[in-house]
Design a protein around this motif. Structure first.
Motif, short mmCIF file in Angstrom:
data_model
loop_
_atom_site.label_atom_id
_atom_site.label_comp_id
_atom_site.label_asym_id
_atom_site.label_seq_id
_atom_site.Cartn_x
_atom_site.Cartn_y
_atom_site.Cartn_z
N ILE A 283 0.93 -1.21 0.09
CA ILE A 283 -0.07 0.25 0.30
C ILE A 283 0.96 1.29 -0.12
N ASN A 284 1.54 1.59 0.87
CA ASN A 284 2.12 2.75 1.23
C ASN A 284 3.90 2.91 1.26
N LYS A 285 3.63 4.19 1.17
CA LYS A 285 5.69 4.37 1.37
C LYS A 285 5.21 5.73 2.47
N VAL A 286 6.01 5.37 3.66
CA VAL A 286 5.57 6.83 4.91
C VAL A 286 6.60 6.63 4.95
N LEU A 287 7.54 7.67 4.95
CA LEU A 287 8.62 8.60 5.69
C LEU A 287 8.39 9.26 6.31
N GLY A 288 9.35 10.41 7.12
CA GLY A 288 8.96 10.84 8.39
C GLY A 288 9.99 11.85 9.24
N ARG A 289 9.08 13.17 9.58
CA ARG A 289 9.62 14.29 10.65
C ARG A 289 9.36 14.23 11.72
N PHE A 290 10.34 14.98 12.72
CA PHE A 290 9.68 14.94 13.58
C PHE A 290 9.79 16.13 13.75
N SER A 291 9.26 16.93 14.23
CA SER A 291 8.27 18.37 14.87
C SER A 291 9.92 18.48 15.79
N TYR B 272 6.19 15.15 10.59
CA TYR B 272 5.94 15.24 8.70
C TYR B 272 5.89 14.40 8.39
N LEU B 273 4.71 13.42 8.06
CA LEU B 273 5.17 12.41 6.90
C LEU B 273 5.23 12.97 5.39
N SER B 274 6.05 12.13 4.83
CA SER B 274 5.66 12.19 3.28
C SER B 274 5.54 11.05 2.66
N THR B 275 4.23 10.86 2.44
CA THR B 275 4.07 9.51 2.51
C THR B 275 3.21 9.23 0.76
N ASN B 276 2.65 8.09 0.54
CA ASN B 276 1.23 8.22 -0.49
C ASN B 276 -0.19 7.62 -0.32
N TRP B 277 0.06 7.58 0.99
CA TRP B 277 -1.70 7.10 2.25
C TRP B 277 -2.64 7.66 0.56
N MET B 278 -3.63 7.43 0.77
CA MET B 278 -4.76 7.89 -0.28
C MET B 278 -4.16 9.15 -0.92
N SER B 279 -3.34 8.95 -1.85
CA SER B 279 -2.49 9.85 -3.11
C SER B 279 -1.90 8.29 -4.19
N GLU B 280 -1.99 9.19 -5.47
CA GLU B 280 -0.96 8.08 -6.05
C GLU B 280 0.62 8.52 -5.56
N GLU C 228 -9.79 18.84 1.51
CA GLU C 228 -9.38 19.52 2.78
C GLU C 228 -7.86 19.52 2.82
N SER C 229 -7.06 19.52 1.87
CA SER C 229 -5.67 19.62 1.44
C SER C 229 -5.40 21.04 1.67
N MET C 230 -4.37 21.46 2.17
CA MET C 230 -3.68 22.98 2.14
C MET C 230 -3.13 23.21 0.80
N LEU C 231 -2.73 22.86 0.38
CA LEU C 231 -1.89 23.08 -0.69
C LEU C 231 -1.87 21.51 -1.73
N PRO C 232 -3.19 21.42 -2.02
CA PRO C 232 -2.99 19.76 -3.21
C PRO C 232 -1.78 19.84 -4.04
N MET C 233 -1.45 18.96 -3.95
CA MET C 233 -0.17 18.63 -5.38
C MET C 233 0.00 17.66 -5.88
N PRO C 234 -0.25 16.85 -7.21
CA PRO C 234 0.11 15.44 -7.53
C PRO C 234 1.94 15.54 -8.07
N TRP C 235 2.14 15.30 -6.70
CA TRP C 235 3.30 15.94 -6.44
C TRP C 235 4.38 14.93 -5.75
N THR C 236 5.69 14.90 -5.92
CA THR C 236 6.42 14.20 -4.54
C THR C 236 6.69 14.90 -4.11
N CYS C 237 7.14 15.13 -2.74
CA CYS C 237 6.83 15.79 -1.80
C CYS C 237 7.58 15.76 -0.41
#
Length: 676
Positions: free
Chosen positions: A252-260, A268-276, A300-309
């Motif tokens: 299903i998912n790639k889940v990367l992340g950085r702590f506050s 703050y996760l970088s993930t393809n959850w709910m998205s391509e 409800e996304s603040m800056l919807p963007m169909p690219w890797t972030c």
């Protein structure tokens, strides 16, 4: 005539003498040395703009670390003298610290913790480094066992403990270790304390704000990365499972992340959850809630963007890095107000913003290296409040003396209707001319360049190992760099479209590109096309030779896979499980038969064109035997003169010594001048 241009560690076959004219022709393109891999100085030294960065010293073979005190300082001091000297080794990680204590409890101020390999084999070791000081030579103290592999490490906020993964236990599994830098326990082993046995490929991420939890990543495959939280006090591990997913479902998912930097529960996760696409979300570990930031499918996304972030954090802001159609865009997210603003990067500077780092001393500062096809890396200081950035003066590089052709992005339809993006590189005289306006009489030869990975992406950049500008201007040709299916950056379905038994569909993408050249690009000479690639792109090149020899004039491959079965059996053992998830498990009889069938070596009799082949003898990713077995059969089938070969001692998968990389590129051009 001159043969001294090729270093003594390189053996060649059929490569002619390199003339002084060849060397002079190349010299226009080899002068620039990128500045990159920046790190802020340790905050205890209270120099907010001071950084360490890497570049190649004049006359040196490999990158070394330099230091500059501020963005306005025109000078940089060389800090390390660790690489080169006839070896293809590199400094992979260099993290400044305040101090540590030696085995006798004596304080050692400054310096850094770094990772270095020894001979291009990419078996990185952790070292304690102290620079030359008060007449004392530099210190390089090994902290991990020779012959083992470590991944980049992480330090606690007070620099008292170092966490890392290493395969010392059995050569295969990347276990979790800790080493104390201060108040070191008397019973702690010299090479660190194993604190958690793990299975297959793992790496460490960040430590949270109260030093209680460590992010770890289980890298199952390029598509599947699990994020686990390691409790530093209890040793327990918990997987982060996002709502609507099941941790037992493995695709299903790639889940990367950085702590506050302030709240120990926020990631703050970088993930393809709910998205391509790999998108940013805010995850609260205390209640497992998720708020999307860039997820394009959620209203409800603040800056919807169909690219890797990806994200880079300070206490008050997040720096967002978005890879948009091959170019980096930067945004700043204010954590308190949730306002997002875009950093204005002029069109003339658009390229790759790499190795972004934020300051622990000043919440409004970040650094990055920016390079484009026309300019090697320059280090920049970015103010996250004003959104203004300025270069570090000591890294500014004058404009290159050579012409620069700017790539044009196109998309073509493959055999099944899938759109394939591709960058067209042409000589600079075509910069202001659209592709449909180029005179068909120009009749340019073509090089199709295929990137490695395969879960990677070709992006327009100044590549000091490839010299695309040198190729297009010296050969007066067009280079087309497609991102075939399986490439990253275009969504997980696109990335998975060549997995397993669909492997050769990416090769068919190149067949469709050959059709496109013939039907839609009248200014290109479809009778003069070469295939070129390295690593996975080397496999693609060999595969294209078996499928399209009748449509190609020649080919250039580096470190390519010739036999999927022998590759999977001999690639470094710590890489094997990850590669099997991507390519298939050769121990399964059905998959083994399929892999054997699609291996270029199984169809080598179909190859009728000359080939330039290159490989490092210390390659642990794609072993040198992959090169040898293919070269020998091609020479036997097509004649000894049909293969030009370039074999490098003391080098691995990537040529790290400048003299070796430069010689390879010049030899490639000589080959293409002769056969294309």
């Amino acid at each position: 005539m001159s043969s001294r241009f090729i270093p003594a560690c390189v053996e060649t076959i059929n490569v002619p003498e390199i003339s002084s004219q060849d060397i002079e022709e190349f010299s226009l393109y080899q002068a620039a040395h990128p500045n990159h891999e920046g790190e802020f100085d340790h905050q205890s030294f209270n120099k907010p703009e001071a950084i360490y960065f890497r570049k190649k010293p004049e006359g040196s073979e490999s990158d070394e670390v330099f230091y500059t005190s501020s963005s306005e300082d025109p000078t940089a001091t060389r800090v390390t003298f660790l690489t080169g000297q006839g070896k293809g080794n590199i400094i992979q990680t260099f993290i400044p610290i305040d101090y540590d204590e030696d085995a006798n409890g004596q304080r050692r101020d400054g310096g850094a913790i770094c990772t270095i390999d020894s001979n291009g084999e990419e078996f990185f070791q952790i070292f304690r480094f102290l620079p030359v000081s008060d007449g004392k030579p530099q210190l390089l103290e090994a902290w991990t066992k020779p012959g083992t592999v470590t991944r980049p490490f992480v330090l606690t906020s007070d620099c008292s403990k170092l966490f890392y993964v290493c395969n010392a236990r059995n050569g295969k599994d990347m276990d979790l270790y800790v080493r104390h830098l201060k108040n070191r326990p008397s019973d702690e082993p010299d090479h660190g304390q194993l604190i958690r046995e793990l299975e297959n490929g793992w790496s460490v991420g960040e430590i949270n704000a109260d030093d209680s939890k460590l992010i770890t990543f289980h890298r199952v495959s390029s598509q599947l990365v699990e994020l686990w939280l390691y409790d530093i006090k209890t040793g327990e591990m918990d997987q982060v499972v996002l709502p609507g997913t099941d941790k037992d479902v493995t695709d299903i998912n790639k889940v990367l992340g950085r702590f506050s930097k302030t709240d120990p529960h926020i990631i703050y996760l970088s993930t393809n959850w709910m998205s391509e696409h790999t998108s940013l979300v805010i995850y609260d570990a205390s209640n497992k809630s998720v708020r999307p930031i860039t997820t394009p499918t959620l209203q409800e996304s603040m800056l919807p963007m169909p690219w890797t972030c990806y994200s880079h954090m300070t206490k008050t802001k997040m720096l967002i890095q978005a890879l948009v159609d091959g170019y980096d865009e930067l945004y700043v997210f204010d954590i308190a107000t949730e306002v997002i603003r875009k950093v204005d990067i002029p069109d003339s500077m658009m390229g790759q913003a790499s190795k972004l780092k934020t300051s622990l001393l000043d919440d409004n500062l970040a650094i990055f290296s920016l390079d484009s096809v026309a300019s090697p890396g320059v280090m920049y200081l970015l103010n996250l409040e004003t959104l203004k950035f300025k270069p570090y003066k000591c890294t500014e590089i004058s404009s290159p003396r050579h012409p620069s052709g700017f790539p044009k992005l196109i998309r073509y339809k493959s055999f099944d209707g899938l759109e394939i993006p591709a960058f067209f590189y042409l000589p600079a005289k075509y910069n202001s001319v659209s592709l449909d306006r180029i005179d068909r009489k120009d009749n340019l030869p073509v090089i199709i360049y295929m990137h490695g990975g395969p879960s990677s992406q070709h992006v327009p950049a100044y590549n000091p190992r490839l010299y695309l500008q040198y190729f297009v201007h010296t050969l007066n040709c067009c280079i087309i760099a497609p991102n075939v299916r399986g490439s990253s950056g275009y969504g997980k379905a696109f990335m998975a479209a060549d997995d397993g038994t669909k492997r050769e569909d990416s090769v068919r993408d190149i067949g469709s590109l050959l059709d496109y050249i013939s039907s839609d690009m009248p200014f290109l000479d479809s009778s003069r096309v070469a295939a070129m690639g390295r690593s996975y792109g080397g496999y693609m090149t060999l595969a294209c030779m078996t499928h399209f020899s009748h449509r190609l004039k020649c080919a250039v491959e580096t470190c390519g896979i010739s036999n999927w079965v022998t590759f999977l059996e001999t690639t470094a053992v710590h890489r094997r499980a990850h590669r099997r998830h991507e390519y298939g498990d050769e121990s399964d009889p059905v998959m083994r038969e399929f892999l054997h069938k699609i291996s270029p070596i199984s169809s080598v009799d179909k190859i009728t064109i000359p080939c330039f082949m290159s490989h490092g003898r210390n390659d642990t990713r794609v072993p040198f035997s992959e090169f040898e077995q293919m070269k020998d059969i091609l020479q036997k089938n097509n004649g000894a003169d049909s293969v030009w070969a370039f074999m490098a001692d003391n080098e691995g998968h990537i040529y790290r010594q400048k003299s070796v990389a430069d010689a390879q590129v010049v030899c490639m051009v000589l080959f293409l001048k002769h056969f294309l």
